[in-house]
Design an enzyme around this catalytic site. Sequence first.
Site, PDB file in Angstrom:
ATOM      1  N   GLU A  54       0.822  -1.215   0.000  1.00  0.00           N
ATOM      2  CA  GLU A  54       0.000   0.000   0.000  1.00  0.00           C
ATOM      3  C   GLU A  54       0.855   1.264   0.000  1.00  0.00           C
ATOM      4  O   GLU A  54       0.457   2.292  -0.526  1.00  0.00           O
ATOM      5  CB  GLU A  54      -0.963   0.009   1.187  1.00  0.00           C
ATOM      6  N   GLN A 117      -9.158  -6.997  11.506  1.00  0.00           N
ATOM      7  CA  GLN A 117      -8.644  -5.908  10.668  1.00  0.00           C
ATOM      8  C   GLN A 117      -9.358  -4.581  10.881  1.00  0.00           C
ATOM      9  O   GLN A 117      -9.491  -3.785   9.964  1.00  0.00           O
ATOM     10  CB  GLN A 117      -8.647  -6.308   9.185  1.00  0.00           C
TER      11      GLN A 117
END
Lengths: 564, 177
Positions: A54, A117
């Site tokens: 990312e 998450q």
Amino acid sequence: MKNKKISGAEAVIHCLLNEGVDLVWGYPGGAIMPVYDEFYKFQDKLKHVLARHEQGAIHAAQGYARSSGRVGVAIATSGPGATNLVTGIADAQIDSTPVVCITGQVPSHLLGSDAFQETDIIGISMPVTKWNYQITKASEIPEIFAKAFYIAKSGRPGPVLIDITKDAQFELFEYDYKKCNGIRSYIPYPEVNDDSIDHAVKLINQAKKPLIVWGQGVILGNAEEEFKNFVEKSGIPAAWTILGLSALPTSHELNVGMVGMHGNYGPNILTNKCDLLIAVGMRFDDRVTGDPSKYASQAKVIHLEIDPAEVDKNIKVDVPVIGNCKESLQMITNKIDKRSHKKWISKFDDLMKIEFDKVIKSDLSPNKKGLTMGESIIAINEFTNGDAIIVTDVGQHQMVACRYANFIKSKSNITSGGLGTMGFALPAAMGAKMGALEREVVAVIGDGGYQMTIQELGTIFQLQIPVKIVILNNDFLGMVRQWQQLFFDKRYASTEMINPDFVTIAKGYYIDSERVKNRKDLKPAVERMIKSKKPYVLEVCVEKEDNVFPMIPSGASVSDIRLD
Amino acid sequence: MEKRKNYTVSVYTENNVGLLHRISAIFLKRHINIESFTTSESEIKNVYRFIIVVKMTKSGVERVIKQIEKQVEVIKAFYHRDDETIFQESALYKMKSSSLFEERHIQNIIKDSNARIVTVNTEFFVIEKTGFREDTEKLYKDLAPFGLLQFTRSGRIAVSKEKMGISEILNTFKNQK
Ligand SMILES: Cc1ncc(C[n+]2csc(CCOP(=O)(O)OP(=O)(O)O)c2C)c(N)n1
């Protein structure tokens, strides 16, 4: 499209299309999968590029934004996907880069439950975003996206983050998009005050030894033309900050070089000799000013700045000219006298001669055996005709590249200035290339920073993004080693690296690559690299313990700049 | 060295969830201790007002004000010295009911300090006092010997002597559209 219900995820795509986005960088995961499903369906209209991390995605979006002048978009899943964006967001914030980040989030009924998450990316990103928002209902999507793009690109640009819960991505609603063109609590372009212009004009007309220092504001304001006109009519020598570089061609006769820690000798010394300092779209970073109490204290200071918070922040200003410099520069240029400052400019020339003899000559035409970073940059200039976008990482090579690279066009110098993020260059270069396909893009990276985001070779290979990557390999974390040498008695704590075979690694990604060690091989190798239509990695083995000079030791005054 | 003083920072904002965090982060980032922080809806519907008391230098507070105003959803921010505002704090004092009847002196303290008894029941009673910090502090000192079960003081609330002109700012925006 009214009356027909679509999902929040599909709405995200339509919002992006409505904002003219055709390229998104990202990485998928559970909480953002509904949006990825729509990427699949809309792949002919909207290209999604899978990065390999990312951080790679966001730096690519930054590079894209900076080469194209458009908003970059990065997308990630919740939790680790979102936190991996944070470095790039902080980088974009401090370097005023317009990016919109989209993150998935756990379903709204699980918020706060430490679900799988789940991270509070809104809380985490708040201090490093211009604006952020968590969407929990699909119906919020159009308005929030419109606002996000408007905020990211207007005024002083910056990063914006939108966090979307998974249930909002699934939810159906009637989509209707209206572009945002104003927010009542937000003044992106403060009106230029006529009095401030008159005051500035008066000082400029009276000045005997004026100096212009310009920053990225000139580029972000699309004010290159206005700036050039101002410089030429006023006849004032102009120096640049690292982020202002390329707004005025390197060869312009009034371009006197770089200010700051590793800037040129003349503009640094003469900052403390000028009688008027005209700062244009820059923010007096401490790497530019050195000790602020000993910075241009003899001079009057005019500050052309769009962000009122920058005025009087680091350096006390006599005449703030708040507003878009595209406007204020034009207003000032109209009113000032046409002048030239020959005698004053000759002082810059004199100091340049000293710098040339003491530093530049041995950087560029060394008589030592090993290659230097400087001659590598000159070789790049030669084969790109100074017309490439140069993307640099952080360290010695960055300073050397900024000092010696030639620029003809604006938006051609892309580097991590404010945050100094190692690992920026490789992904930013692939983004920059996608944002300016017609341009040659050359990344110049140290062996340290290269290994921080080396995984993006995978993205470059898969998409065959024809970026040219030059590793200036000194087998050291060079800039830190230089400080250790100068300020820590050569105690080289953890800065020497035993590196892998970079050519073999590139070849593992099926990317053409070669290594040069000898002077006679440098230019032919650079030429081969530039001539290639494909991605290319060139490793240049340079002197291991070279230093970058001039240098203003941290905390010293700009006029205490050292040549050795 | 520039002297540090008490400043009352008033911030008018859109009603937005994240702003509390954004504004406090601006102080946190600069290692500035917030003395008190209150927020409520202002005189304008859906416009919120934060009142923050900080001890800072004048140039420091000026810089912070600009950083606050830079936030997209902040309409306007101001700072004032103590003599430029009318400000008050409220305090609540919870005590055992028995002491109210056994210690006659307490009743005098309450009367002399212009405090007010909010509630009394068989177990405890609660006194409320609004005023300057010195006033609520004095009452605290006077009552403490009799045993306080609980004590709490609100953050500062303040109005400025000068006009803030928030409606005008919002109207200019409307007229521009
Ligand atoms: C993410 C990150 N970590 C650490 C640093 C501190 N730092 C600044 S320059 C530098 C050395 C860079 O070495 P290299 O990439 O080999 O480039 P060189 O200086 O040798 O050109 C380091 C470690 C940084 N800027 N960014």
